[in-house]
Write a protein that holds these residues in place. Structure first.
Motif, mmCIF file in Angstrom:
data_model
loop_
_atom_site.group_PDB
_atom_site.id
_atom_site.type_symbol
_atom_site.label_atom_id
_atom_site.label_comp_id
_atom_site.label_asym_id
_atom_site.label_seq_id
_atom_site.Cartn_x
_atom_site.Cartn_y
_atom_site.Cartn_z
ATOM 1 N N GLU A 40 -9.043 7.056 -12.515
ATOM 2 C CA GLU A 40 -7.963 6.142 -12.142
ATOM 3 C C GLU A 40 -7.697 5.130 -13.256
ATOM 4 O O GLU A 40 -6.556 4.840 -13.589
ATOM 5 C CB GLU A 40 -8.304 5.393 -10.854
ATOM 6 C CG GLU A 40 -8.252 6.220 -9.611
ATOM 7 C CD GLU A 40 -6.849 6.495 -9.118
ATOM 8 O OE1 GLU A 40 -5.904 5.802 -9.506
ATOM 9 O OE2 GLU A 40 -6.705 7.440 -8.333
ATOM 10 N N ILE A 41 -8.768 4.575 -13.810
ATOM 11 C CA ILE A 41 -8.623 3.583 -14.874
ATOM 12 C C ILE A 41 -7.989 4.209 -16.107
ATOM 13 O O ILE A 41 -7.073 3.630 -16.711
ATOM 14 C CB ILE A 41 -9.988 2.932 -15.187
ATOM 15 C CG1 ILE A 41 -10.427 2.053 -14.009
ATOM 16 C CG2 ILE A 41 -9.936 2.125 -16.479
ATOM 17 C CD1 ILE A 41 -11.858 1.577 -14.075
ATOM 18 N N ILE A 48 0.157 2.476 -18.765
ATOM 19 C CA ILE A 48 0.531 1.145 -19.263
ATOM 20 C C ILE A 48 0.819 1.199 -20.755
ATOM 21 O O ILE A 48 1.798 0.610 -21.234
ATOM 22 C CB ILE A 48 -0.596 0.128 -18.961
ATOM 23 C CG1 ILE A 48 -0.701 -0.106 -17.454
ATOM 24 C CG2 ILE A 48 -0.363 -1.187 -19.693
ATOM 25 C CD1 ILE A 48 -1.958 -0.847 -17.027
ATOM 26 N N ALA A 49 -0.012 1.916 -21.494
ATOM 27 C CA ALA A 49 0.139 1.988 -22.950
ATOM 28 C C ALA A 49 1.381 2.750 -23.378
ATOM 29 O O ALA A 49 2.054 2.371 -24.339
ATOM 30 C CB ALA A 49 -1.104 2.626 -23.564
ATOM 31 N N ASN A 50 1.710 3.838 -22.674
ATOM 32 C CA ASN A 50 2.845 4.665 -23.072
ATOM 33 C C ASN A 50 3.505 5.214 -21.811
ATOM 34 O O ASN A 50 3.205 6.324 -21.388
ATOM 35 C CB ASN A 50 2.374 5.798 -23.990
ATOM 36 C CG ASN A 50 3.524 6.602 -24.537
ATOM 37 O OD1 ASN A 50 4.690 6.282 -24.316
ATOM 38 N ND2 ASN A 50 3.202 7.659 -25.266
ATOM 39 N N THR A 67 5.005 1.793 -15.946
ATOM 40 C CA THR A 67 4.110 0.701 -16.324
ATOM 41 C C THR A 67 3.542 0.036 -15.074
ATOM 42 O O THR A 67 2.329 -0.229 -14.991
ATOM 43 C CB THR A 67 4.849 -0.336 -17.188
ATOM 44 O OG1 THR A 67 5.390 0.335 -18.333
ATOM 45 C CG2 THR A 67 3.928 -1.434 -17.639
ATOM 46 N N VAL A 68 4.399 -0.207 -14.089
ATOM 47 C CA VAL A 68 3.927 -0.781 -12.821
ATOM 48 C C VAL A 68 2.982 0.199 -12.135
ATOM 49 O O VAL A 68 1.939 -0.189 -11.602
ATOM 50 C CB VAL A 68 5.118 -1.133 -11.905
ATOM 51 C CG1 VAL A 68 4.649 -1.561 -10.526
ATOM 52 C CG2 VAL A 68 5.970 -2.211 -12.542
ATOM 53 N N TRP A 69 3.339 1.467 -12.157
ATOM 54 C CA TRP A 69 2.493 2.484 -11.545
ATOM 55 C C TRP A 69 1.141 2.548 -12.249
ATOM 56 O O TRP A 69 0.109 2.770 -11.624
ATOM 57 C CB TRP A 69 3.200 3.828 -11.587
ATOM 58 C CG TRP A 69 2.718 4.765 -10.555
ATOM 59 C CD1 TRP A 69 2.202 6.008 -10.765
ATOM 60 C CD2 TRP A 69 2.686 4.552 -9.145
ATOM 61 N NE1 TRP A 69 1.856 6.575 -9.574
ATOM 62 C CE2 TRP A 69 2.145 5.703 -8.564
ATOM 63 C CE3 TRP A 69 3.048 3.505 -8.318
ATOM 64 C CZ2 TRP A 69 1.958 5.830 -7.199
ATOM 65 C CZ3 TRP A 69 2.861 3.635 -6.954
ATOM 66 C CH2 TRP A 69 2.324 4.797 -6.423
ATOM 67 N N GLY A 70 1.136 2.339 -13.555
ATOM 68 C CA GLY A 70 -0.117 2.290 -14.302
ATOM 69 C C GLY A 70 -0.999 1.145 -13.846
ATOM 70 O O GLY A 70 -2.218 1.290 -13.708
#
Length: 143
Positions: A40-41, A48-50, A67-70
């Motif tokens: 998950e992490i 988030i990164a890409n 990004t939010v989903w990340g």
């Protein structure tokens, strides 16, 4: 004299075969939960990164900013890791919390199926095994 029949005396629950099986499944759930939390992490950090990595070619009902989903995956992963440590430490509160957090993990991975189907299915399968092991622990009636 202790009135607890499970206080560590020979012949008590902890020395039985059922006790050993229950202890094994609890440790199995804790370790597997740490592995799933790591997935998950990693999933969250990569989104988030890409965020373009996962957004390509997806026309799906759940239109979410990756990004939010990340961040959602990252938070669920950190919560899972914390509860897994509680399970491995033998904390009874962690069993129920583990079922709740792992259920959230299953839901987030289900919603993310079109973006990375194989990865999501692997994490969902791990989560199902964790829930099974924790339910076995919760449902076990000591003699």
């Amino acid at each position: 004299m202790s009135s607890d029949p499970f206080d560590g005396r020979p012949g008590g629950f902890e020395y039985s075969t059922k006790g050993a099986l229950t202890d094994f499944t609890t440790m199995f759930a804790g370790v597997l939960m740490l592995v799933s939390a790591s997935f998950e992490i990693l999933q969250g950090l990569s989104a988030i990164a890409n965020d373009d990595l996962y957004a390509a070619g997806s026309d799906y009902l759940y239109k979410l900013d990756m990004t939010v989903w990340g961040w959602v995956h990252l938070v669920v992963g950190v919560l899972s890791a914390a509860v897994a440590i509680g399970i491995l430490a033998g904390q009874a509160w962690a069993w129920l919390c583990g079922i709740i957090v792992v259920s959230l993990s299953m839901l987030t991975n289900f919603a993310a199926l079109p973006h990375y189907p194989l990865w999501s299915l692997v994490v969902i399968a791990f989560d199902a095994l964790i829930i099974w092991a924790l339910c076995l622990q919760l449902g076990h009636k000591r003699p």
